[in-house]
Design a protein around this motif. Structure first.
Motif, PDB file in Angstrom:
ATOM      1  N   GLY A   1       1.088  -0.902   0.241  1.00  0.00           N
ATOM      2  CA  GLY A   1       0.526   0.001  -0.042  1.00  0.00           C
ATOM      3  C   GLY A   1       0.674   1.065  -0.091  1.00  0.00           C
TER       4      GLY A   1
ATOM      5  N   ASP B   1       0.945   3.276  -3.328  1.00  0.00           N
ATOM      6  CA  ASP B   1      -0.221   4.692  -3.635  1.00  0.00           C
ATOM      7  C   ASP B   1       0.786   5.569  -3.282  1.00  0.00           C
ATOM      8  N   ALA B   2       1.606   5.642  -2.675  1.00  0.00           N
ATOM      9  CA  ALA B   2       1.853   7.912  -2.403  1.00  0.00           C
ATOM     10  C   ALA B   2       2.502   8.096  -3.001  1.00  0.00           C
TER      11      ALA B   2
ATOM     12  N   THR C   1       3.549   9.105  -7.204  1.00  0.00           N
ATOM     13  CA  THR C   1       3.035   9.788  -8.151  1.00  0.00           C
ATOM     14  C   THR C   1       3.861   9.282  -9.206  1.00  0.00           C
TER      15      THR C   1
ATOM     16  N   GLU D   1      -0.558  -8.281  -8.334  1.00  0.00           N
ATOM     17  CA  GLU D   1      -1.114  -7.034  -7.160  1.00  0.00           C
ATOM     18  C   GLU D   1      -0.251  -5.915  -7.263  1.00  0.00           C
TER      19      GLU D   1
ATOM     20  N   ARG E   1      -0.268  -2.080 -11.113  1.00  0.00           N
ATOM     21  CA  ARG E   1      -0.300  -0.921 -10.533  1.00  0.00           C
ATOM     22  C   ARG E   1       0.967  -0.423 -12.195  1.00  0.00           C
TER      23      ARG E   1
END
Length: 255
Positions: free
Chosen positions: A173, A176-177, A179, A216, A220
């Motif tokens: 997770g 997700d930070a 960019t 997973e 991304r």
């Protein structure tokens, strides 16, 4: 007044010696003690060059005084005791004990390397060296990867640790930070690396030696690439693949 020479520890029953041996040889001891063992002149000088100050400098008794580096505290071990804690084929004459750096804040825009369950400490250390060499500033090791501050990874990293922001045992997770776009490699599909338009900055994701990047994390990815292998081998060692990909990014950036 001249400085008093440090006492020489000669007994294997000495508590400081026992703690050092555990730190140098147990891959999990660094977590419990909150500190790590750096062996050898190169690693110790690399730490000092980045402003890392040792909690303790440790020398073999036969190490000449003029070769010793400055430290707030010093411990001298009889030569057989120093050899007993060494993990090197030819034991060094010195080592540092340093505190594990506090976890930094993730930089969302920094060039990043993500390690997804890499098991081999030598591979992980080699990738840290490539990351530092090619302008990547932070490394995120997801849970299941070899511990970044374990003795074997530190030795293989050859000082690269001290020029990087490191995130050990991170949850997926955390990605997700970021960019910056995530890039993954595959031996079976994706654009050929030498033909791909590589973004900068970016985050390269390097997967498990046998299983690759988990689904997973791969979901991304903004770009998937493969490395051309005209020799016909099925796949490359992950550390070699990492060096090729990170170098390609550095070259693309310079252009």
């Amino acid at each position: 007044m001249s400085e008093t020479a440090p006492a020489v520890v000669r007994s294997a029953a000495n508590p400081q010696f026992k703690a050092l041996r555990l730190l140098a040889q147990d891959s999990t001891a660094w977590r419990k003690q909150g500190r790590v063992w750096l062996e050898g002149d190169h690693l110790c000088r690399a730490a000092l060059a980045r402003g890392v100050q040792p909690e303790l400098a440790v020398y073999a008794e036969f190490c000449p005084a003029e070769h010793r580096l400055p430290a707030a505290k010093t411990l001298v071990l009889a030569d057989p005791l120093f050899a007993a804690i060494s993990a090197l084929e030819s034991p060094a004459r010195m080592g540092f004990v340093i505190a594990v750096p506090p976890a930094p804040a993730l930089d969302p825009q920094a060039p990043t390397v993500v390690l997804d369950r890499l098991q081999d400490a030598g591979n992980v250390g080699s990738i840290l060296r490539s990351a530092a060499a090619f302008g990547f500033r932070q490394v995120v090791a997801l849970k299941g990867s070899a511990a970044l501050w374990s003795p074997k990874v530190l030795r293989a990293g050859m000082g690269a640790h001290f020029g990087l922001s490191l995130f050990d045992a991170a949850d997926p997770g955390l990605l997700d930070a970021l960019t910056v776009p995530l890039l993954t490699t595959s031996s079976h599909g994706g654009d050929l690396l030498h033909q791909a338009r590589l973004p900068w900055p970016c985050a390269w994701v390097l997967g498990h030696e046998g299983q690759g990047v988990r689904a997973e994390v791969d979901a991304r990815a903004s770009l998937r690439v493969r490395i051309g292998q005209p020799g016909g081998e099925e796949s490359l060692n992950v550390a070699a693949a990492a060096a090729i990909c990170l170098h390609a990014s550095a070259v693309s950036r310079s252009r």
